[in-house]
Design an enzyme around this catalytic site. Structure first.
Site, PDB file in Angstrom:
ATOM      1  N   LYS A  59       0.807  -1.226   0.000  1.00 49.81           N
ATOM      2  CA  LYS A  59       0.000   0.000   0.000  1.00 49.81           C
ATOM      3  C   LYS A  59       0.843   1.281   0.000  1.00 49.81           C
ATOM      4  O   LYS A  59       0.358   2.345  -0.400  1.00 49.81           O
ATOM      5  CB  LYS A  59      -0.927   0.009   1.217  1.00 49.81           C
ATOM      6  CG  LYS A  59      -2.084  -0.973   1.140  1.00 49.81           C
ATOM      7  CD  LYS A  59      -3.165  -0.473   0.200  1.00 49.81           C
ATOM      8  CE  LYS A  59      -4.429  -1.307   0.321  1.00 49.81           C
ATOM      9  NZ  LYS A  59      -5.544  -0.741  -0.459  1.00 49.81           N
ATOM     10  N   SER A 315       0.563  -9.873  -0.101  1.00 46.30           N
ATOM     11  CA  SER A 315       0.266  -8.438  -0.034  1.00 46.30           C
ATOM     12  C   SER A 315       0.631  -7.773   1.287  1.00 46.30           C
ATOM     13  O   SER A 315       0.816  -6.556   1.326  1.00 46.30           O
ATOM     14  CB  SER A 315      -1.217  -8.195  -0.320  1.00 46.30           C
ATOM     15  OG  SER A 315      -2.021  -8.875   0.632  1.00 46.30           O
TER      16      SER A 315
END
Length: 422
Positions: A59, A315
């Site tokens: 992110k 992720s």
């Protein structure tokens, strides 16, 4: 400009520009072959380790790229505001600290403490956290309203071209880190920012690659939307996989993904928990639930990926150790090794001993027991949790319980009742 949707669609050129912005900010994360998974699935399986970013998730790519562009354009004089379940918040906090910008971050009240502490650490005094609501969507609405009132620039976690361009730099890295053609790319999806970024790059540079999106079954908003042909809002979601649990994916991310992905799988939350434990015990990798989605999905594609080159995006790893017991519980329920019953016990001395001797198998274990003796009745109900060594032992346990008159109700099939009682 996309003529069908009038939405601004990022290009490969935009992604390359974003990469220049991120050059000294993000890490080029490892691209590792998993020998265990490769052997298990008879394939060449590689893990793209975004859990090893400074903020322990991808992110940071999109968040920094977006905020830096606003910073260059002098559009952050009144600060920034965002909404996040955790990982986007850490990327935003990192960017605020790096660029010396004040930020307000709305996060669900259910956010794990570990993620709150990480956000504060990366922000180093430049951010303020506001806890609001139970879901990301609750926070998003509150953050947008705050931005309108204060003039702070809203940093969307996924539905923004510059966020997508930042996430897409991950795709450029992947293609540079392997000399072999990639047959399958498994991508975790929440709001769709990462997925849209992968599509932006792979559709041009590796169009033969099958892009498979993976989301939790309790929040399968992308899958429902793809099947419907329009962006759909789910009325309720399971928030356990907090990094990928959204009620509605982005309009822009949906537009980018809808004609370019080759599949969208949903994975049961229990399977995710099983994978988390497996990755920790066998590979010494500590992942968050969303970070394990792509690996958890491989079983569903076991035949298709045999002999193929496969990439799974890991992720993130922002997990809270206090969730370990819940993870173990969900995994055991999923595997059929943990069962809860309401059991009828005669109110006489020795009834529990008889239950243990004649109902339980030799290696079965009682892990939960709640019983109150009531002298006015001949029998009373108890809630009993039983752990099995093998799921195949369940039928024998159930038959003995019914045959000897102990069985009253099975709770695993009624999760709402079970959560209330246990």
């Amino acid at each position: 400009m996309n003529t069908k949707s009038s939405l601004y669609i990022p290009t490969l050129e935009n992604v390359r520009e974003a990469r220049k912005t991120l050059e000294n900010i993000v890490h080029v994360t490892p691209f590792q072959k998993s020998f265990r998974l490769s052997k298990k699935f008879s394939a060449e399986i590689f893990l793209k380790r975004e859990d090893m970013q400074p903020v322990r998730s991808y992110k940071i790519r999109g968040a920094y790229n977006k905020i830096y562009q606003l910073f260059k354009e002098n559009k952050v004089s009144k600060g920034i505001v965002c909404a996040s379940a955790g990982n986007h918040a850490q990327g935003v906090a990192f960017a605020c600290n790096k660029l010396k910008i004040d930020g307000v971050i709305f996060m669900p009240e259910t956010t794990p403490k570990q993620k709150l502490e990480q956000v504060e650490m990366f922000g180093e005094g430049f951010i303020q956290i506001k806890l609001y609501g139970d879901t990301f969507d609750d926070c998003k609405n509150a953050a947008i309203e705050f931005g309108k009132e204060s003039g702070a620039a809203f940093i969307h976690p996924f539905d923004d071209p510059q966020i997508i361009e930042g996430q897409a730099t991950l795709a450029l890295e992947i293609l540079e880190q392997t000399k072999n053609e990639i047959d399958y790319l498994f991508v975790p999806v929440g709001g769709g920012g990462l997925a849209a970024g992968m599509v932006t790059v792979f559709s041009e540079l590796s169009p033969h690659t099958h892009i498979i999106l993976v989301e939790p079954s309790g929040a399968a908003s992308m899958g429902v939307s793809l099947k419907s042909g329009k962006n759909v809002t789910l009325e309720e979601i399971d928030k356990f996989v907090d990094g990928a649990a959204v009620q509605k994916v982005g309009d822009l991310t949906f537009e980018i993904c809808k004609d370019h992905v080759n599949g969208c799988l949903s994975v049961h939350e229990g399977k995710v928990c099983e994978t988390l434990l497996e990755m920790y015990n066998k590979d010494a990798m500590v992942l968050e639930p969303a970070g394990a989605l792509t690996i958890a999905a491989l079983d569903q594609y076991a035949e298709e990926i045999k002999g193929k080159n496969v990439v799974c995006i890991i992720s993130g790893s922002n997990n809270d150790i206090t969730r370990t017991e819940e993870i173990k519980e969900r995994a055991m329920l999923y595997r059929g090794m943990k069962h809860y019953f309401i059991v009828k016990f005669p109110q006489r001395p020795g009834s529990l001993k008889d239950f243990v001797l004649h109902v339980l198998g030799e290696k079965d274990d009682i892990t939960f027991f709640e019983y109150t003796k009531k002298n006015s009745r001949e029998t009373a109900s108890a809630i009993v949790g039983i752990e099995l060594v093998s799921s195949s032992d369940f039928e024998g346990l159930l038959q003995r319980m019914k045959g000897l008159g102990y069985f009253e109700s099975y709770l695993n099939n009624s999760p709402n009742i079970m959560n209330l009682l246990v």
